[in-house]
Design a protein around this motif. Structure first.
Motif, PDB file in Angstrom:
ATOM      1  N   TYR A  28      89.484  31.578  65.526  1.00 51.57           N
ATOM      2  CA  TYR A  28      89.446  32.853  66.240  1.00 51.57           C
ATOM      3  C   TYR A  28      89.758  34.005  65.290  1.00 51.57           C
ATOM      4  N   ASP A  29      89.208  35.164  65.581  1.00 51.00           N
ATOM      5  CA  ASP A  29      89.656  36.391  64.942  1.00 51.00           C
ATOM      6  C   ASP A  29      91.053  36.701  65.484  1.00 51.00           C
ATOM      7  N   ALA A  30      92.017  36.858  64.594  1.00 50.09           N
ATOM      8  CA  ALA A  30      93.405  37.011  65.039  1.00 50.09           C
ATOM      9  C   ALA A  30      93.647  38.302  65.801  1.00 50.09           C
ATOM     10  N   ASP A  31      92.837  39.326  65.551  1.00 53.40           N
ATOM     11  CA  ASP A  31      93.043  40.609  66.216  1.00 53.40           C
ATOM     12  C   ASP A  31      92.349  40.706  67.567  1.00 53.40           C
ATOM     13  N   THR A  32      91.172  40.087  67.672  1.00 58.41           N
ATOM     14  CA  THR A  32      90.369  40.273  68.882  1.00 58.41           C
ATOM     15  C   THR A  32      90.223  39.020  69.739  1.00 58.41           C
ATOM     16  N   GLY A  33      90.471  37.849  69.151  1.00 58.79           N
ATOM     17  CA  GLY A  33      90.248  36.613  69.885  1.00 58.79           C
ATOM     18  C   GLY A  33      88.806  36.162  69.881  1.00 58.79           C
ATOM     19  N   GLU A  34      87.939  36.853  69.146  1.00 55.39           N
ATOM     20  CA  GLU A  34      86.543  36.442  69.049  1.00 55.39           C
ATOM     21  C   GLU A  34      86.452  35.076  68.371  1.00 55.39           C
ATOM     22  N   VAL A  35      85.622  34.203  68.905  1.00 57.44           N
ATOM     23  CA  VAL A  35      85.428  32.883  68.307  1.00 57.44           C
ATOM     24  C   VAL A  35      84.503  33.026  67.108  1.00 57.44           C
ATOM     25  N   LEU A  36      85.017  32.695  65.922  1.00 59.11           N
ATOM     26  CA  LEU A  36      84.238  32.776  64.691  1.00 59.11           C
ATOM     27  C   LEU A  36      83.554  31.453  64.372  1.00 59.11           C
ATOM     28  N   ALA A  37      84.143  30.366  64.811  1.00 54.30           N
ATOM     29  CA  ALA A  37      83.555  29.044  64.594  1.00 54.30           C
ATOM     30  C   ALA A  37      84.107  28.092  65.637  1.00 54.30           C
ATOM     31  N   ASP A  38      83.279  27.154  66.058  1.00 61.97           N
ATOM     32  CA  ASP A  38      83.678  26.144  67.039  1.00 61.97           C
ATOM     33  C   ASP A  38      83.037  24.837  66.601  1.00 61.97           C
ATOM     34  N   ARG A  39      83.808  24.011  65.908  1.00 60.66           N
ATOM     35  CA  ARG A  39      83.256  22.791  65.318  1.00 60.66           C
ATOM     36  C   ARG A  39      83.582  21.575  66.176  1.00 60.66           C
ATOM     37  N   GLU A  40      82.574  20.789  66.475  1.00 58.00           N
ATOM     38  CA  GLU A  40      82.766  19.531  67.183  1.00 58.00           C
ATOM     39  C   GLU A  40      83.164  18.462  66.171  1.00 58.00           C
TER      40      GLU A  40
END
Length: 318
Positions: free
Chosen positions: A123-135
């Motif tokens: 996650y982006d620490a400031d916004t919570g945007e998911v930058l990567a989601d690895r299975e």
């Protein structure tokens, strides 16, 4: 030469609050919290990290990850779907990157009944945007993060119960995209990274030996089993604890059971430059997993009231 690091911030969960402690110069003995955070009502906190400036906390629950300000105001939150009502057998893990820009979260989704694969989410620490989601190709009960002190890469050790343990390493690439590699061992548990970042320490999942590896490739530098410390490997195990006391010295924990079934443990030093045992040390620990080396010659133990205690052989705290 070991690069200078900012003071370490550790957390403890006490009476429904998250207490943050700064492990800085001169801070020895029972530590006092430098900041206290109160989670949202009803949240069951399983792991937490606090920014070095003590202004924000990020904590994980069985069903999500939350970021709050020191005043308790929400910054962002991410819920794991579907909601899990399974109480045991899985533990979410969370870590803050070295530069504070990203939050790394391990989701044990298989054991939580959320899916057919675990996930490692950045996650982006400031916004919570998911930058990567690895299975991931794991079925883990929990995962422990370790952040490399120099290049900022993030290690993740996932425990799969009787099936072993998997070690992964993630990093933000030059293009800003998170990358992930898996080490080729299904049976080693990551214990610690060296303060200078040049190597790391693992223990065999079956507790037969301790190994020291080159960073980042993972090549084995040397391995020691219980007999190297003067114990019979038939009735002595290497505990999944210890770590780097200094850049050149590691602590290895040996344990077992006496004939009267009383359990015992001892802490031994290893010179990581030569790969040889270097004597015994007393950490004043209450159990094999109580003493946590910090890499600067000091270590942490617990206290009955819950506050961490920082000790050192040279600071007069023993």
């Amino acid at each position: 030469m070991v690069p200078e690091q900012p003071p370490k911030v550790i957390t403890r969960h006490r009476e429904g609050e998250i207490h943050a402690y700064v492990v800085g110069p001169g801070a020895f003995g029972a530590l006092e919290p430098a900041a206290v955070f109160r989670p949202r009502a009803g949240d069951e906190v399983v792991e937490s990290v606090v920014r070095p400036d003590l202004e924000r906390v990020v904590y994980a629950t069985p069903n999500g990850v939350v970021c709050l300000t020191r005043a308790g105001d929400p910054v962002w939150a991410s819920a794991f779907e579907p909601h899990c009502d399974v109480r045991h057998g899985h533990r979410t893990g969370v870590a803050l990157s070295l530069d504070g820009r990203t939050v790394w979260v391990y989701r044990p989704d298989v054991m939580a009944g959320r899916g057919r694969a675990d996930r490692w989410v950045v996650y982006d620490a400031d916004t919570g945007e998911v930058l990567a989601d690895r299975e991931l190709e794991t079925v883990g009960h929990g995962g422990c993060h370790s952040v490399h002190p120099v290049d900022g890469s993030v290690y993740l050790s996932i425990g799969e119960g009787q099936d072993g343990s998997v070690v992964l390493r993630g990093a933000i690439g030059a293009d800003g995209v998170p990358q992930c590699v898996a080490y080729p061992w299904p049976d080693r548990c990551l214990i610690d990274l060296a303060p200078g970042g040049q190597q790391f320490m693992t223990v065999d999942h079956g507790q037969e030996d301790v190994a020291f590896h080159h960073h980042p490739g993972g090549e084995v530098l040397f391995t020691l089993s219980a007999d190297a410390f003067g114990y019979d490997p038939e009735d002595t195990c290497v505990e999944w604890s210890g770590g780097y006391l200094t850049p050149d010295t590691a602590v290895v924990t040996l344990g077992g059971e006496r004939e009267d079934e009383e359990e015992w443990f001892r802490h031994h030093l290893v010179d990581v430059r030569t790969g040889t045992p270097a004597g015994e040390i007393s950490l004043d620990a209450n159990h094999p997993y109580d003493g946590v080396p910090l890499g600067d010659g000091s270590w942490l133990t617990g206290a009955p009231e819950g506050a961490p205690v920082r000790r050192s052989r040279t600071a007069g705290v023993s």
